[in-house]
Scaffold this active site. Structure first.
Site, PDB file in Angstrom:
ATOM      1  CB  SER A 183       1.817  -7.865  -5.923  1.00 44.45           C
ATOM      2  OG  SER A 183       1.624  -8.703  -4.794  1.00 44.45           O
TER       3      SER A 183
ATOM      4  CE1 TYR B 148       7.379  -8.019  -5.185  1.00 40.83           C
ATOM      5  CE2 TYR B 148       5.687  -8.725  -3.635  1.00 40.83           C
ATOM      6  CZ  TYR B 148       6.199  -8.681  -4.917  1.00 40.83           C
ATOM      7  OH  TYR B 148       5.521  -9.295  -5.944  1.00 40.83           O
TER       8      TYR B 148
END
Length: 235
Positions: free
Chosen positions: A136, A149
Site C-alpha cells: 500500500s 495498518y
C-alpha cells in the site's frame, strides 16, 4: 501453470485471481469464507480453469503450511504466489490495543513472510516463478489514524525488498505493488473522506499483475507505486 492467490474472495484479490485465471492459469484461491470462495471458483471454472479452494484464516500461524501444502498437493506445484490478503484498522495510535496490533500484523506481514517461506521449495522447481506482494501507499507514507495498518505495510515492504535479493540467484522474480486508495470495502471504511469517483479500480491493479506475468525480455520492474489521478504527482 499454477497460481495461488490469498484474499481472493473480494476486492483486489478477487480481481487479481480472476485476471490470472483468464490468462490460462489453474488456481488455488485462499479466503476465510467458503461460500465466497465457491462463488469465485464458479467464475473461474466458467473460464475453463481448474480451481482449488482453501478456506483458512491467515491470522492462525498453523495455516501457512496447510495453505501451501493444499495447493501443491492439488496441482503438483506452485508457479505464482500472490499475497493479497489484508486487514485494516483506523483510529488514533493511543487507542490501538496489543490484540489489534497482533491480528493486523499476523495477516498483513507475518502471513506473507511465512507463506513465501513455505512456497519456496515449490517455486524453486518452477520454470517461471513469481511472487507478488500487495502492499500500500501507506508502506511508504504516514497517514493519521492508520498507525497499525501503516506499520504492517511498512513491514511487508521491507520484507519484500530483502526477499527479492535473497531469491534472485534462484531465478525467482519478486514484485511489490503499492496502490493508493482502491475502490474496496476496506478503503470505504478507512478513507470515507475520499470522493469515490477518484478511487483506483481493482481492475487496474489486476492489469498490472497481468503485465508482470506476461512481461518478456531482459528487464524487470521491482515495484509499482500507483497513485490516484487526483492526488499530487510524485508526492
Amino acid at each position: 501453470m499454477i497460481a495461488l492467490v490469498t484474499g481472493a474472495t473480494r476486492g483486489i484479490g478477487r480481481r487479481i485471481a480472476l485476471e490470472i485465471a483468464s490468462m490460462g492459469y489453474d488456481m488455488a484461491i485462499v479466503g476465510r469464507d467458503m461460500k465466497k470462495l465457491e462463488a469465485v471458483k464458479a467464475e473461474m471454472e466458467g473460464l475453463g480453469r481448474k480451481v482449488g479452494t482453501i478456506c483458512e484464516d491467515l491470522a492462525d500461524p498453523s495455516s501457512y503450511k496447510r495453505v501451501i501444502s493444499a495447493a501443491a498437493e492439488r496441482f503438483g506445484g506452485i508457479d505464482v504466489l500472490v499475497n493479497c490478503a489484508g486487514l485494516s484498522l483506523a483510529g488514533p495510535f493511543t487507542e490501538a490495543t496489543p490484540e489489534q496490533w497482533d491480528r493486523i500484523f499476523a495477516v498483513n506481514a507475518k502471513a506473507p513472510f511465512f507463506l513465501c517461506q513455505e512456497a519456496l521449495p515449490f517455486l524453486k522447481l518452477s520454470r517461471k516463478p513469481v511472487i507478488i506482494n500487495i502492499a500500500s501507499v501507506v508502506g511508504f507514507k504516514g497517514y493519521p489514524n492508520q498507525s497499525v495498518y501503516s506499520s504492517s505495510k511498512h513491514a511487508l515492504t521491507g520484507f519484500t525488498k530483502v526477499l527479492a535479493k535473497e531469491v534472485q540467484p534462484l531465478g525467482i522474480r519478486v514484485h511489490l505493488i503499492s496502490p493508493g486508495a482502491v475502490a474496496t470495502e476496506m478503503v470505504t471504511r478507512m478513507r470515507p473522506d475520499i470522493d469515490p469517483d477518484e478511487l483506483i479500480q481493482p481492475d487496474e491493479i489486476a492489469e498490472i499483475v497481468r503485465f508482470i506475468l506476461t512481461r518478456k525480455g531482459s528487464s524487470t520492474i521491482d515495484q509499482f507505486y500507483i497513485r490516484r489521478f487526483g492526488s499530487l504527482a510524485f508526492d
